[in-house]
Design an enzyme around this catalytic site. Structure first.
Site, PDB file in Angstrom:
ATOM      1  N   PRO A 124      14.750  12.079  58.506  1.00  0.00           N
ATOM      2  CA  PRO A 124      13.395  12.014  57.947  1.00  0.00           C
ATOM      3  C   PRO A 124      12.680  10.744  58.393  1.00  0.00           C
ATOM      4  O   PRO A 124      13.219   9.638  58.280  1.00  0.00           O
ATOM      5  CB  PRO A 124      13.646  12.013  56.432  1.00  0.00           C
ATOM      6  CG  PRO A 124      15.034  11.464  56.270  1.00  0.00           C
ATOM      7  CD  PRO A 124      15.792  11.929  57.471  1.00  0.00           C
ATOM      8  N   VAL A 125      11.479  10.906  58.911  1.00  0.00           N
ATOM      9  CA  VAL A 125      10.629   9.787  59.312  1.00  0.00           C
ATOM     10  C   VAL A 125       9.232  10.046  58.768  1.00  0.00           C
ATOM     11  O   VAL A 125       8.650  11.103  59.009  1.00  0.00           O
ATOM     12  CB  VAL A 125      10.573   9.633  60.847  1.00  0.00           C
ATOM     13  CG1 VAL A 125       9.652   8.470  61.231  1.00  0.00           C
ATOM     14  CG2 VAL A 125      11.961   9.407  61.432  1.00  0.00           C
ATOM     15  N   ARG A 180       9.143  -6.488  55.267  1.00  0.00           N
ATOM     16  CA  ARG A 180       8.862  -6.095  56.649  1.00  0.00           C
ATOM     17  C   ARG A 180       7.796  -7.012  57.227  1.00  0.00           C
ATOM     18  O   ARG A 180       6.588  -6.737  57.173  1.00  0.00           O
ATOM     19  CB  ARG A 180       8.449  -4.627  56.700  1.00  0.00           C
ATOM     20  CG  ARG A 180       9.544  -3.705  56.161  1.00  0.00           C
ATOM     21  CD  ARG A 180       9.098  -2.268  56.111  1.00  0.00           C
ATOM     22  NE  ARG A 180      10.060  -1.463  55.370  1.00  0.00           N
ATOM     23  CZ  ARG A 180       9.805  -0.231  54.923  1.00  0.00           C
ATOM     24  NH1 ARG A 180       8.618   0.333  55.161  1.00  0.00           N
ATOM     25  NH2 ARG A 180      10.720   0.439  54.247  1.00  0.00           N
ATOM     26  N   ARG A 222      21.484   6.194  70.284  1.00  0.00           N
ATOM     27  CA  ARG A 222      20.690   6.345  71.494  1.00  0.00           C
ATOM     28  C   ARG A 222      21.443   7.080  72.592  1.00  0.00           C
ATOM     29  O   ARG A 222      20.854   7.415  73.624  1.00  0.00           O
ATOM     30  CB  ARG A 222      20.258   4.966  72.022  1.00  0.00           C
ATOM     31  CG  ARG A 222      19.412   4.136  71.096  1.00  0.00           C
ATOM     32  CD  ARG A 222      18.039   4.735  70.877  1.00  0.00           C
ATOM     33  NE  ARG A 222      17.179   3.804  70.134  1.00  0.00           N
ATOM     34  CZ  ARG A 222      17.149   3.693  68.819  1.00  0.00           C
ATOM     35  NH1 ARG A 222      17.926   4.480  68.065  1.00  0.00           N
ATOM     36  NH2 ARG A 222      16.344   2.824  68.227  1.00  0.00           N
ATOM     37  N   GLN A 224      13.696  15.737  52.501  1.00  0.00           N
ATOM     38  CA  GLN A 224      14.053  14.412  51.998  1.00  0.00           C
ATOM     39  C   GLN A 224      13.196  14.107  50.783  1.00  0.00           C
ATOM     40  O   GLN A 224      11.973  14.207  50.831  1.00  0.00           O
ATOM     41  CB  GLN A 224      13.832  13.342  53.084  1.00  0.00           C
ATOM     42  CG  GLN A 224      14.104  11.919  52.627  1.00  0.00           C
ATOM     43  CD  GLN A 224      12.865  11.232  52.082  1.00  0.00           C
ATOM     44  OE1 GLN A 224      11.742  11.551  52.470  1.00  0.00           O
ATOM     45  NE2 GLN A 224      13.066  10.308  51.161  1.00  0.00           N
ATOM     46  N   TYR A 258      11.988  11.534  47.737  1.00  0.00           N
ATOM     47  CA  TYR A 258      11.850  10.291  46.983  1.00  0.00           C
ATOM     48  C   TYR A 258      11.519  10.648  45.543  1.00  0.00           C
ATOM     49  O   TYR A 258      10.575  11.426  45.284  1.00  0.00           O
ATOM     50  CB  TYR A 258      10.722   9.420  47.539  1.00  0.00           C
ATOM     51  CG  TYR A 258      11.059   8.614  48.765  1.00  0.00           C
ATOM     52  CD1 TYR A 258      12.042   7.623  48.732  1.00  0.00           C
ATOM     53  CD2 TYR A 258      10.377   8.822  49.956  1.00  0.00           C
ATOM     54  CE1 TYR A 258      12.336   6.874  49.850  1.00  0.00           C
ATOM     55  CE2 TYR A 258      10.664   8.073  51.086  1.00  0.00           C
ATOM     56  CZ  TYR A 258      11.643   7.102  51.026  1.00  0.00           C
ATOM     57  OH  TYR A 258      11.944   6.358  52.132  1.00  0.00           O
ATOM     58  N   LYS A 298      21.329  10.037  50.500  1.00  0.00           N
ATOM     59  CA  LYS A 298      21.143   9.261  51.727  1.00  0.00           C
ATOM     60  C   LYS A 298      20.941   7.791  51.391  1.00  0.00           C
ATOM     61  O   LYS A 298      20.064   7.442  50.595  1.00  0.00           O
ATOM     62  CB  LYS A 298      19.934   9.784  52.505  1.00  0.00           C
ATOM     63  CG  LYS A 298      19.632   9.034  53.796  1.00  0.00           C
ATOM     64  CD  LYS A 298      18.435   9.652  54.497  1.00  0.00           C
ATOM     65  CE  LYS A 298      18.106   8.935  55.790  1.00  0.00           C
ATOM     66  NZ  LYS A 298      17.568   7.577  55.542  1.00  0.00           N
ATOM     67  N   SER A 307      10.264  14.485  55.647  1.00  0.00           N
ATOM     68  CA  SER A 307      10.068  13.385  54.712  1.00  0.00           C
ATOM     69  C   SER A 307       9.110  13.747  53.584  1.00  0.00           C
ATOM     70  O   SER A 307       8.120  14.455  53.790  1.00  0.00           O
ATOM     71  CB  SER A 307       9.523  12.167  55.464  1.00  0.00           C
ATOM     72  OG  SER A 307       9.148  11.132  54.574  1.00  0.00           O
ATOM     73  N   ASP A 332      23.322   7.824  60.023  1.00  0.00           N
ATOM     74  CA  ASP A 332      22.225   7.561  60.948  1.00  0.00           C
ATOM     75  C   ASP A 332      22.234   6.082  61.309  1.00  0.00           C
ATOM     76  O   ASP A 332      23.032   5.309  60.783  1.00  0.00           O
ATOM     77  CB  ASP A 332      20.881   7.998  60.358  1.00  0.00           C
ATOM     78  CG  ASP A 332      20.476   7.206  59.112  1.00  0.00           C
ATOM     79  OD1 ASP A 332      21.057   6.141  58.827  1.00  0.00           O
ATOM     80  OD2 ASP A 332      19.553   7.649  58.410  1.00  0.00           O
ATOM     81  N   HIS A 378      18.949   2.585  55.901  1.00  0.00           N
ATOM     82  CA  HIS A 378      17.504   2.806  55.984  1.00  0.00           C
ATOM     83  C   HIS A 378      16.959   2.325  57.327  1.00  0.00           C
ATOM     84  O   HIS A 378      15.825   1.836  57.415  1.00  0.00           O
ATOM     85  CB  HIS A 378      16.772   2.113  54.826  1.00  0.00           C
ATOM     86  CG  HIS A 378      15.582   2.870  54.310  1.00  0.00           C
ATOM     87  ND1 HIS A 378      15.685   3.840  53.347  1.00  0.00           N
ATOM     88  CD2 HIS A 378      14.273   2.816  54.645  1.00  0.00           C
ATOM     89  CE1 HIS A 378      14.477   4.332  53.087  1.00  0.00           C
ATOM     90  NE2 HIS A 378      13.604   3.738  53.876  1.00  0.00           N
ATOM     91  N   THR A 421      16.847  10.065  49.076  1.00  0.00           N
ATOM     92  CA  THR A 421      16.998   8.678  49.520  1.00  0.00           C
ATOM     93  C   THR A 421      17.240   7.802  48.301  1.00  0.00           C
ATOM     94  O   THR A 421      16.404   7.734  47.407  1.00  0.00           O
ATOM     95  CB  THR A 421      15.751   8.220  50.285  1.00  0.00           C
ATOM     96  OG1 THR A 421      15.625   8.993  51.485  1.00  0.00           O
ATOM     97  CG2 THR A 421      15.855   6.746  50.656  1.00  0.00           C
ATOM     98  N   TYR A 471       5.102  -0.640  62.161  1.00  0.00           N
ATOM     99  CA  TYR A 471       5.583   0.149  61.032  1.00  0.00           C
ATOM    100  C   TYR A 471       6.744   1.054  61.424  1.00  0.00           C
ATOM    101  O   TYR A 471       7.781   1.087  60.747  1.00  0.00           O
ATOM    102  CB  TYR A 471       4.446   0.999  60.456  1.00  0.00           C
ATOM    103  CG  TYR A 471       4.924   1.941  59.368  1.00  0.00           C
ATOM    104  CD1 TYR A 471       5.161   1.467  58.078  1.00  0.00           C
ATOM    105  CD2 TYR A 471       5.184   3.281  59.632  1.00  0.00           C
ATOM    106  CE1 TYR A 471       5.622   2.314  57.084  1.00  0.00           C
ATOM    107  CE2 TYR A 471       5.651   4.134  58.643  1.00  0.00           C
ATOM    108  CZ  TYR A 471       5.869   3.647  57.382  1.00  0.00           C
ATOM    109  OH  TYR A 471       6.348   4.480  56.412  1.00  0.00           O
TER     110      TYR A 471
END
Length: 371
Positions: free
Chosen positions: A87-88, A174, A299, A137, A139, A240, A116, A295, A264, A165, A34
């Site tokens: 946001p996660v 997914r 890294r 963030q 929704y 976003k 989030s 985003d 995303h 978002t 996930y």
């Protein structure tokens, strides 16, 4: 069984990417699918990472770097460096403290965390723990009253901005989650959405439409909803999920305070362009009228440098800090941010850039793909 979180950072972790294996060992297969997986064949997920390697930095020597720094003002908030926590959702899948650990890390590093809507910790609890600015963030929910309730809670808790978002009216395909049978465990939920009517799921039998006519798009926002939101809140509203220059133009017309170039994290529609590829086209359309963040795949500090050279005002890091969280909690997230900031400052110094204003197209080796 997953391993417990690290109590100290081993010397083998010298870069952000080094956290990934440690994080994987500390998460279940389903949770890893996930939080780290992407949509379909994960072309976009990989493209986000690979795009940075195609750009080269133009070094400059013997430049006066006296008094250099990385500070900026973003939506009225002064920041010491241009790296935010994206946001996660459901961060308790990664670490028992979840978002509270990330809030503590952002506070220690004096940067913004974007919390989030689907956080596994209450937005008020995050605000009480924070010693640095928080953004929320958002929704859109099926019921406008529920959306407004979230906004009012964020305002009352002291959040400084809303980040809407706009690129996920439905979830992407997914396959990794499907193959591992991902379901939220009993002790993890979107606590901020308790009591709200959930968005409709797309369940269809053979011969039936899975999306259109199924109710899956009920409550999906439109540009009219952005206008309504702006009229309903005093907070700046960032959008976003912008990749198309035409949508950037519409965002400006709708009164957005900022744009976040994002696909995303490769979790929506597969085979989209990498965010770094889309960034200069959006920046060209915006033409300095509002801040452009981005985003996706960051890294290294050089990744941050390249994004700013292509016109980004600041960047958001997502999976990189999530891996630090899963491996070592708040200390891991602090370490990730500290490494990125250090590498970014080294890149600036070796490229002859004293301040953020000095990072522009001239800081990159000429590349034909840049408009």
């Amino acid at each position: 069984m997953p391993l417990p979180p690290l109590t100290q950072i081993p010397p083998q972790i010298a870069a952000v990417a080094d956290y990934e294996d440690y994080a994987r060992e500390r998460m279940s297969d389903a949770a890893w699918a996930y939080l780290s997986g992407g949509a379909a064949d994960e072309h976009t997920l990989r493209a986000n990472l690979e795009a940075y390697a195609r750009l080269r930095i133009q070094p400059r020597v013997l430049r006066d770097l006296t008094g250099g720094g990385t500070g900026l003002d973003l939506l009225g908030t002064p920041l010491p460096f241009p790296i935010l926590l994206a946001p996660v959702a459901y961060q308790k899948l990664a670490h028992p403290q979840g978002e509270l650990a990330s809030v503590l890390a952002a506070s220690a590093m004096k940067t913004v965390m974007v919390a989030s809507t689907q956080a596994s910790v209450g937005l008020e609890d995050m605000a009480r723990a924070a010693e640095a600015p928080l953004w929320f963030q958002l929704y859109f929910q099926r019921e406008r009253d529920d959306t407004l309730r979230l906004v009012r809670r964020a305002e009352a808790a002291g959040y400084r901005a809303l980040v809407v978002t706009v690129d996920a009216p439905v979830n992407g395909v997914r396959n990794g989650e499907q193959r591992h049978g991902f379901r939220l465990p009993a002790d993890v939920e979107a606590v901020n959405l308790r009591g709200m009517r959930p968005m409709a799921g797309a369940v269809a039998r053979a011969g039936e439409s899975a999306i259109f006519g199924s109710g899956a798009l009920d409550g999906a926002p439109s540009w009219d909803d952005i206008a309504w939101l702006r009229s309903a809140t005093r907070l700046p509203v960032a959008l976003k999920g912008i990749l198309a220059p035409a949508d950037a133009r519409l965002a400006i017309e709708a009164g957005a305070a900022a744009i976040v170039v994002s696909n995303h994290g490769g979790r929506g529609l597969d085979t989209l362009p990498a965010t770094l590829e889309a960034l200069p086209w959006v920046v060209a359309e915006v033409a300095g009228r509002l801040p452009v963040l981005m985003d996706g795949g960051i890294r290294r500090g050089t990744d941050v440098f390249k994004a700013l050279a292509l016109g980004a005002t600041a960047v958001m890091v997502g999976r990189g800090y999530l891996h630090g969280l899963a491996a070592a909690g708040a200390v891991g997230v602090i370490h990730v941010l500290h490494m990125l900031r250090t590498e970014f400052e080294i890149a600036m110094a070796l490229a002859g850039c004293r301040t953020l204003r000095d990072i522009d197209r001239n800081a990159l080796w000429p590349h034909p793909a840049i408009p």
